[in-house]
Design a protein around this motif. Structure first.
Motif, PDB file in Angstrom:
ATOM      1  N   TRP A  13       1.571  19.909  -1.733  1.00 42.15           N
ATOM      2  CA  TRP A  13       2.791  19.201  -1.997  1.00 42.15           C
ATOM      3  C   TRP A  13       3.423  19.468  -3.977  1.00 42.15           C
ATOM      4  CZ3 TRP A  13       4.567  18.351   2.661  1.00 42.15           C
ATOM      5  CH2 TRP A  13       3.364  18.116   3.992  1.00 42.15           C
ATOM      6  N   GLU A  27       0.726  -0.748  -0.206  1.00 47.07           N
ATOM      7  CA  GLU A  27       0.245  -0.235  -0.266  1.00 47.07           C
ATOM      8  C   GLU A  27       1.034   0.932  -0.122  1.00 47.07           C
ATOM      9  OE1 GLU A  27      -3.614   0.110   2.708  1.00 47.07           O
ATOM     10  OE2 GLU A  27      -2.460  -1.216   2.929  1.00 47.07           O
ATOM     11  N   PRO A  28       0.319   2.438  -1.093  1.00 43.25           N
ATOM     12  CA  PRO A  28       1.330   3.356  -0.343  1.00 43.25           C
ATOM     13  C   PRO A  28       0.886   4.201   0.643  1.00 43.25           C
ATOM     14  CG  PRO A  28      -0.855   4.251  -2.268  1.00 43.25           C
ATOM     15  CD  PRO A  28      -0.615   2.453  -1.562  1.00 43.25           C
ATOM     16  N   THR A  29       2.164   4.703   0.792  1.00 45.02           N
ATOM     17  CA  THR A  29       2.259   5.128   2.091  1.00 45.02           C
ATOM     18  C   THR A  29       2.723   6.984   2.588  1.00 45.02           C
ATOM     19  OG1 THR A  29       4.476   4.868   2.819  1.00 45.02           O
ATOM     20  CG2 THR A  29       2.408   3.328   3.292  1.00 45.02           C
ATOM     21  N   TRP A  30       2.796   7.715   0.859  1.00 42.28           N
ATOM     22  CA  TRP A  30       3.181   9.298   1.055  1.00 42.28           C
ATOM     23  C   TRP A  30       2.036   9.993   1.664  1.00 42.28           C
ATOM     24  CZ3 TRP A  30       0.561   9.898  -2.612  1.00 42.28           C
ATOM     25  CH2 TRP A  30      -0.194   9.180  -4.085  1.00 42.28           C
ATOM     26  N   GLY A  31       0.366   9.449   1.111  1.00 34.61           N
ATOM     27  CA  GLY A  31      -0.702  10.301   1.186  1.00 34.61           C
ATOM     28  C   GLY A  31      -0.162  11.047   2.581  1.00 34.61           C
ATOM     29  N   HIS A  32      -0.352  12.207   2.614  1.00 38.90           N
ATOM     30  CA  HIS A  32      -0.685  12.821   3.910  1.00 38.90           C
ATOM     31  C   HIS A  32      -2.032  12.890   4.447  1.00 38.90           C
ATOM     32  CE1 HIS A  32      -1.286  15.999   6.943  1.00 38.90           C
ATOM     33  NE2 HIS A  32      -0.187  16.799   6.252  1.00 38.90           N
ATOM     34  N   PHE A  33      -2.453  11.236   4.619  1.00 40.23           N
ATOM     35  CA  PHE A  33      -3.678  11.190   5.736  1.00 40.23           C
ATOM     36  C   PHE A  33      -3.712  10.394   6.413  1.00 40.23           C
ATOM     37  CE2 PHE A  33      -4.179   9.738   1.579  1.00 40.23           C
ATOM     38  CZ  PHE A  33      -4.321   8.075   1.531  1.00 40.23           C
ATOM     39  N   GLU A  34      -4.244   9.277   7.727  1.00 40.31           N
ATOM     40  CA  GLU A  34      -3.766   8.624   8.712  1.00 40.31           C
ATOM     41  C   GLU A  34      -5.042   7.543   8.225  1.00 40.31           C
ATOM     42  OE1 GLU A  34      -2.802   9.571  12.404  1.00 40.31           O
ATOM     43  OE2 GLU A  34      -1.016  10.718  11.391  1.00 40.31           O
ATOM     44  N   HIS A  35      -5.195   6.991   8.121  1.00 39.29           N
ATOM     45  CA  HIS A  35      -6.922   6.028   8.972  1.00 39.29           C
ATOM     46  C   HIS A  35      -6.196   4.364   9.160  1.00 39.29           C
ATOM     47  CE1 HIS A  35      -5.285   3.108   5.615  1.00 39.29           C
ATOM     48  NE2 HIS A  35      -5.322   3.816   5.012  1.00 39.29           N
TER      49      HIS A  35
END
Lengths: 488, 496
Positions: A412, A75-83
């Motif tokens: 970004w 899974e990509p982890t660079w996005g600016h969010f948390e879940h």
């Protein structure tokens, strides 16, 4: 002049009424008999989906290959969010309303018709006044595609992608996965493995599509994910305007939506793709809501091709979406207009990619973010000019509006220029609604909430102006509703 | 990549032996410094292999335009540490024309000057009292008052060595976002802490205004490929102010990898103008890091002048920790041939009413490549922040490349932030205008480029310095300048 202002005032009141009515009016659930597969994902599930759809062997191969690629990806982890981590084995990958078929209206469950009516979509061709052809998709299956026959007279193919796989294998084989390859990213691979339906559009050479085409996506079944795939091909000199809308019931559990949209624009053709995304955003505490992980990409293949993305993003607990354009043909044009509104605990990470390959290509990016409550709103964009893209031109503008002190607005951007004749300009500002503007509106008797909604609508006007008529009014309303309760 | 780790280990061992051999002092900060170095080395050795990977997107030295990408890890392991405290070339001098400066020389990472003395006033012993002081950290006695003054530096270093990652059930975003520590920056600091032999300390007491600019000349010279690490602490007490010029120079043929870390703390109302000149040979690499903490109403103005150098990287982190702190970061890079430059500027606004401005301009010729990454972080408490970020690139040859990532990360609403990036060419109309008036094309081009660079130069506070920089830039555009013009090493026919 006065009449105009009175009318405006009325509109304002209307908006206000709308605001005070309720949070998410599309949150109802329909009781239709649904055929679902068991939870979980493995090769057998992929085979089963393919079998249920009655697909030819090449599609099964396509799916299995994608599935095997997906298994190896992270899974990509660079996005600016948390879940919370997503359990991909805890999702239903196929849910179809029973009795759904491509036959005339009588065969469709009346409950379904009612559902779409509630959503403001009339599937009865005799009733709709402004002609918009709709492909209605509930969970995993296309329920009804309108005006197919009428469009077919001009050679336009507008049908569900399952039908296209059966009836137009040549086009599918040529173009499916050509813009977004299965292994492009984690979610596109997942989509390629399990996609169940979606829309297919082919506009033949030199044809200008006489009406707006539209697809409407609805997630209804519990615990199911929606994985639809849309493919639009505009042959030389063709034109089409395509709209997409979506809603889902209110549920405490997060649901996954991983779609892929591919657009191929050939020489001299033009495609305009508009989205009003209004998936269930979760409640005020951030419980529930749709995880919207979407890959959208178009290619301007021939010279002077034009592709324009317009999106209004108000829903979803998480939005991860970057409609991109590959400008391959010389003199081709790409446009991206976006309004993203987040409220409460919503998190949006959205933007675009413009890849300039051909000569004298130009692109425009206008992104407007509004964040309120405790939400996070990011713009993430890439502008890449390849060494041969002589005379490439890009202009980007991305503004953020912050409402309240617990939200975040981020930009970004990434610019990569490898050609000396290219001109790239990027501008961004971040600020809050100016006190002066608010004060002015309040002085003239507007309540704070309607003043804010007026200012936000003005702020987003550049983008809303790009929307087709039918959508613009709805989008404006949506903006106000999404920001409800964010003032004060 | 075990070899890279072994090389670093060997260098540390060598450095340790040299230090033991040449020191005979009693009570310094050795214990603290050695402890930090040992832990930093441990951290480096514990890094995952991928951080040393030549092809990796994020090597030990950051972004894709990374050390490993361009040089390969092979280049790194072939380097040596320079000889311990070698003698300076006898006739060396590096003066700024028309300007009286105080000068401190660092030769291949080794600070020149009498031991145990204040390098500003050679008759005085080194101490952080009521006089300005420039000295080595190892020359300083570890008295309680010294300890108290330097405590924030040691604490920050200590903190940076903590590598524990918080374990949470949810996935989080990029590590540098949300105000978290940027692990990439820390790693580079570890390398410096492990390998630098000594620390140059610059200290100004309360209310002290240093009239003459201070010039630190970091001279690098070696015919064999070497690795040089320098480390500098700058402490400005309340209301102190100074102009500091730090030049990194080399012989045009030298093959030096210069790694430097400058940490500075500006107390309330302090003012510092910091000019960083980078002018080294085409085979040199400069990796420079600046870490600044600004207190109430203090002001920092920095200029990064990258005139020449094979590979130059500036990593800057400025923390505006108290209200009304203000930072202006300017940069000018003039690159040609196959040179590469990377400016990575992070500004953390953590207090209300703070101000920052970034302006980086560059001219890229031949196959030069530039990389700019700006990151403005605004904490929820940093209300009424103003942050401006600007990057402008001029591409003057078909193979030149410019990349920019201007990031804004904002968690407060009462702010004014903007950023802008442009990539473009010289104004055709202006060129045409000049050619119409009989100015040859080449001269017209140069004229325009100089005008372009002027926006940065005019921000330099001291006039004589501005004139000096202007002449350097002019020479650079004329193609006359490869390394510092006044350096005897660069032009042997000239003597001072």
């Amino acid at each position: 002049m006065q009449a105009k202002s009175v009318k405006k005032q009325k509109e304002q009141d209307e908006i206000l009424k709308e605001i005070t009515r309720n949070d998410y009016e599309w949150g109802f659930e329909t009781a239709v008999a649904t055929h679902t597969l068991k939870k979980g994902l493995n090769e057998d599930v992929v085979r089963e989906i393919s079998r249920l759809k009655g697909e030819p062997d090449y599609m099964l191969d396509f799916r299995l290959k994608a599935f095997r690629q997906w298994q190896k990806m992270k899974e990509p982890t660079w996005g600016h969010f948390e879940h919370a981590p997503i359990d991909f084995q805890d999702i239903v990958y196929y849910a179809a309303p029973e009795k759904a078929s491509d036959n005339p209206l009588d065969n469709i469950d009346p409950e379904l018709l009612e559902t779409f009516k509630k959503l403001g979509i009339e599937l009865d061709e005799s009733k709709e006044l402004p002609k918009v052809a709709v492909d209605a998709i509930m969970d995993s299956v296309s329920v009804k595609t309108m005006y197919s026959e009428e469009l077919a007279k001009q050679g336009i193919i507008f049908c569900s992608i399952s039908e296209a796989i059966k009836n137009h294998p040549d086009l599918i084989r040529q173009y499916l996965g050509s813009v977004v390859p299965a292994g492009d990213n984690y979610y596109s691979a997942l989509n390629a493995a399990v996609f169940s339906d979606g829309s297919f559009v082919y506009i033949p050479k030199g044809v200008r599509c006489p009406m707006e085409l539209s697809s409407y996506f609805r997630i209804n079944a519990k615990e199911s994910g929606q994985f639809e795939r849309t493919l639009i091909i505009a042959d030389e000199g063709a034109y089409v305007s395509y709209m997409e809308g979506c809603t889902a019931p209110m549920r405490d559990k997060n649901q996954l939506h991983a779609a892929v949209v591919e657009i191929v624009v050939l020489k001299d053709a033009e495609v305009k793709y508009s989205t009003v995304q209004n998936w269930y955003p979760g409640d005020k505490e951030g419980k529930g809501g749709i995880y919207n992980f979407v890959t959208k990409r178009g290619i301007c293949k021939g010279s002077r091709a034009k592709l324009s993305w317009t999106q209004v993003e108000t829903g979803s607990a998480i939005t991860w979406k970057y409609p991109s354009i590959i400008l391959k043909g010389d003199h081709s044009t790409g446009e991206f207009y976006s309004v993203a509104v987040t409220n409460h605990r919503q998190q949006a990470d959205t933007g675009t990619k413009m890849i300039h390959i051909g000569q004298n290509t130009s692109s425009t990016i206008v992104s407007k973010g509004v964040s309120a409550g405790e939400s996070q709103n990011s713009y993430r964009g890439l502008v890449k000019v390849m060494p041969n893209a002589t005379g490439a031109r890009n202009f980007s503008r991305c503004d953020s509006l912050l409402m309240g002190n617990r939200c975040g607005a981020h930009t970004w951007p990434d610019m990569q220029c490898q050609n000396d004749s290219a001109v790239i300009e990027h501008e961004a500002t971040t600020s809050r609604i100016s006190e002066e503007k608010l004060f002015y509106c309040r002085q003239r008797g507007l309540s704070e909430e309607s003043a804010v909604s007026l200012i936000v609508n003005g702020y987003a006007k550049d983008v809303l102006n790009q929307l087709p008529m039918e959508f613009a009014a709805e989008a404006q309303k949506l903006l106000s509703v999404s920001l409800e309760g964010s003032v004060g | 990549m075990q070899k890279v780790k072994t090389t670093i280990q060997n260098w540390v061992k060598e450095a340790g032996e040299q230090v033991c051999a040449c020191r005979d002092r009693k009570q310094g900060f050795d214990a603290e410094v050695n402890a930090l170095a040992a832990r930093a080395l441990e951290n480096i050795l514990a890094l995952p292999e991928s951080r040393f990977d030549a092809a990796g997107a994020d090597g030990l030295f950051g972004e894709k335009i990374s050390l490993w990408r361009e040089t390969g890890a092979r280049d790194f392991v072939e380097r040596r540490r320079p000889q311990a405290c070698p003698g300076l070339p006898r006739d060396f001098c590096c003066d700024i024309e028309g300007l009286d400066v105080q000068q401190v020389l660092i030769y291949n990472g080794c600070v020149a000057g009498a031991r145990g003395k204040n390098l500003l006033f050679p008759e005085q012993t080194a101490q952080l009292g009521d006089k300005p002081c420039v000295c080595r950290l190892s020359d300083l006695e570890a008295t309680p008052s010294h300890r108290a003054k330097l405590a924030p530096f040691f604490e920050a270093a200590e903190k940076g060595l903590h590598t524990e990652k918080k374990h949470v059930s949810v996935r989080s975003t990029a590590d540098f976002a949300q105000g978290g520590p940027d692990i990439g920056r820390e790693e580079q600091k570890w390398l410096n802490r492990a390998l630098s032999e000594d620390t140059l300390l610059i200290y100004l007491p309360e209310g002290c205004r240093l009239e003459k600019p201070l010039q630190i000349v970091s001279l690098n010279h070696s015919e064999k490929p070497v690795f040089v690490a320098t480390h500098c602490w700058i402490l400005l007490e309340k209301g102190a102010s100074m102009h500091l010029v730090q030049c990194t120079d080399s012989h045009p043929q030298a093959e030096v990898f210069a790694e430097g870390l400058v940490e500075m703390r500006l107390a309330a109302d302090a003012q510092l103008e910091y000019i960083r000149m980078q002018n080294v040979g085409d085979r040199c690499k400069v990796f420079h890091q600046l870490d600044a903490h600004l207190e109430r109403a203090s002001r920092l103005v920095t200029h990064f002048m990258t005139l020449n150098g094979g590979l130059t990287q500036n990593k800057v982190e400025i923390n505006l920790t108290e209200p009304e702190a203000r930072a202006d970061v300017f940069g000018l890079y003039l690159q040609d041939k196959k040179q590469q430059v990377s400016n990575d500027i992070k500004i953390n606004h953590t207090a209300p009413r703070t101000y920052s401005r970034e302006l980086f301009k560059g001219v890229l010729d031949d196959a030069a490549r530039a990389f700019f990454k700006g990151h403005v972080f605004v904490h929820p408490q940093a209300l009424q922040t103003e942050a401006y970020q600007n990057n402008r690139n001029l591409l003057v040859s078909p193979k030149a490349q410019a990349n920019a990532k201007p990031y804004l990360e904002i968690y407060a609403d009462d702010v004014q932030c903007n950023h802008g990036v442009t990539v473009g060419q010289l104004d055709e109309d202006a060129l045409f205008y000049m050619r119409c008036r009989g100015i040859p094309a080449e001269a017209a081009r140069r004229l325009l480029m100089r005008a372009y660079a002027d926006e940065i130069l005019k921000e330099v506070g001291v006039e004589a310095l501005r004139g000096w920089l202007d002449s350097l830039v002019r020479k650079r555009f004329n193609g006359q300048l490869q390394a510092c013009q006044d350096c005897v090493l660069a032009c042997p026919e000239r003597t001072c």
